[in-house]
Write a protein that holds these residues in place. Structure first.
Motif, mmCIF file in Angstrom:
data_model
loop_
_atom_site.group_PDB
_atom_site.id
_atom_site.type_symbol
_atom_site.label_atom_id
_atom_site.label_comp_id
_atom_site.label_asym_id
_atom_site.label_seq_id
_atom_site.Cartn_x
_atom_site.Cartn_y
_atom_site.Cartn_z
ATOM 1 N N TYR A 35 0.916 -1.134 -0.107
ATOM 2 C CA TYR A 35 0.068 -0.083 0.002
ATOM 3 C C TYR A 35 0.742 1.245 -0.113
ATOM 4 O O TYR A 35 1.924 1.414 0.825
ATOM 5 N N ASN A 36 0.744 2.014 -1.066
ATOM 6 C CA ASN A 36 1.519 3.273 -1.231
ATOM 7 C C ASN A 36 0.745 4.422 -1.593
ATOM 8 O O ASN A 36 0.213 4.655 -2.681
ATOM 9 N N GLU A 37 0.623 5.592 -0.581
ATOM 10 C CA GLU A 37 -0.269 6.667 -0.671
ATOM 11 C C GLU A 37 -1.486 6.457 -1.510
ATOM 12 O O GLU A 37 -1.863 7.149 -2.362
ATOM 13 N N GLY A 38 -2.356 5.405 -1.016
ATOM 14 C CA GLY A 38 -3.754 5.254 -1.461
ATOM 15 C C GLY A 38 -3.864 4.415 -2.468
ATOM 16 O O GLY A 38 -4.887 4.146 -3.024
ATOM 17 N N ASN A 39 -2.839 3.661 -2.915
ATOM 18 C CA ASN A 39 -2.870 2.900 -4.265
ATOM 19 C C ASN A 39 -1.994 1.665 -3.865
ATOM 20 O O ASN A 39 -1.103 1.573 -3.077
#
Length: 209
Positions: A35-39
């Motif tokens: 999971y990375n910045e909402g994506n």
């Protein structure tokens, strides 16, 4: 020859589970979501260039299933060894559909989330790791190439035991190879088939038209 009854065979084999041939190969891999910045991003490895098998290939973490192991157990062990992470930080979501490669190796994929990952990996097995956004894959269609798979007998093949001998027509197969090209990284072969199977299931479940 001693007569063995149906009852004797059922009593001896009634609880038996079928096994793959001794030379059949199975492996298990993880589709690791980060999971990375909402994506969501999918983590891949590039295999160490000094390896004997498929050096430099881009792949998912995972490996061969050892005797006595189940696919999930092997998946967790291999991912832990290759990425130097605790199995407690691998949250398995679900098994994906198995894939069979051109060499008939069966691959059992699992979808999971990788928590607390710090970019670690075993240099003996991995050259480097990289991620590709899942959204990028969802917007792409793989390049497809179909190859013929033929049977080529050795010189000592006993043609005299086969109908029509050397004129016997062996059945040909067809194998579709997939490619995802993302900048300097190409995802292809069995890895691309695993990813494509996951994407098809994702679209069917969450992107209904």
């Amino acid at each position: 020859m001693k007569y063995i009854s149906e009852y004797d065979m059922k009593r001896a084999w009634g609880g038996r589970n079928a096994e793959l041939p001794g030379d059949a190969r199975e492996s298990a891999v993880l589709i690791p979501l980060i999971y990375n910045e909402g994506n969501w991003e999918i983590l891949f490895e590039q295999r160490a260039h000094g390896l004997k098998m498929q050096p430099g290939d881009n792949c998912l973490p995972g490996g061969g299933i050892e005797r006595g192991e189940g696919p999930l157990e092997a998946c967790l062990r291999e991912v832990s060894e290759e990425l130097l992470v605790s199995t407690a930080d691998i949250d398995i979501i679900a098994p994906m559909d198995a894939v069979r490669g051109p060499s008939h190796r069966i691959i059992w994929p699992y979808l999971g989330v990788l928590h607390n990952y710090k970019g670690t990996f075993s240099k003996a097995e991995v050259d480097h790791v990289f991620t590709i956004p899942m959204e990028w894959f969802l917007e792409k269609e793989p390049i497809r190439s179909v190859s013929r798979v033929t049977y080529t007998p050795d010189e000592d093949f006993p043609y005299d035991l086969v109908y029509k001998g050397r004129q016997y027509r062996f059945k040909e197969g067809r194998h579709e190879m997939l490619f995802f090209e993302n900048g300097n990284h190409t995802i292809w072969g069995a890895t691309a088939r695993v990813i494509n199977g996951f994407l098809e299931l994702y679209r069917k479940t969450f992107i209904k038209e």
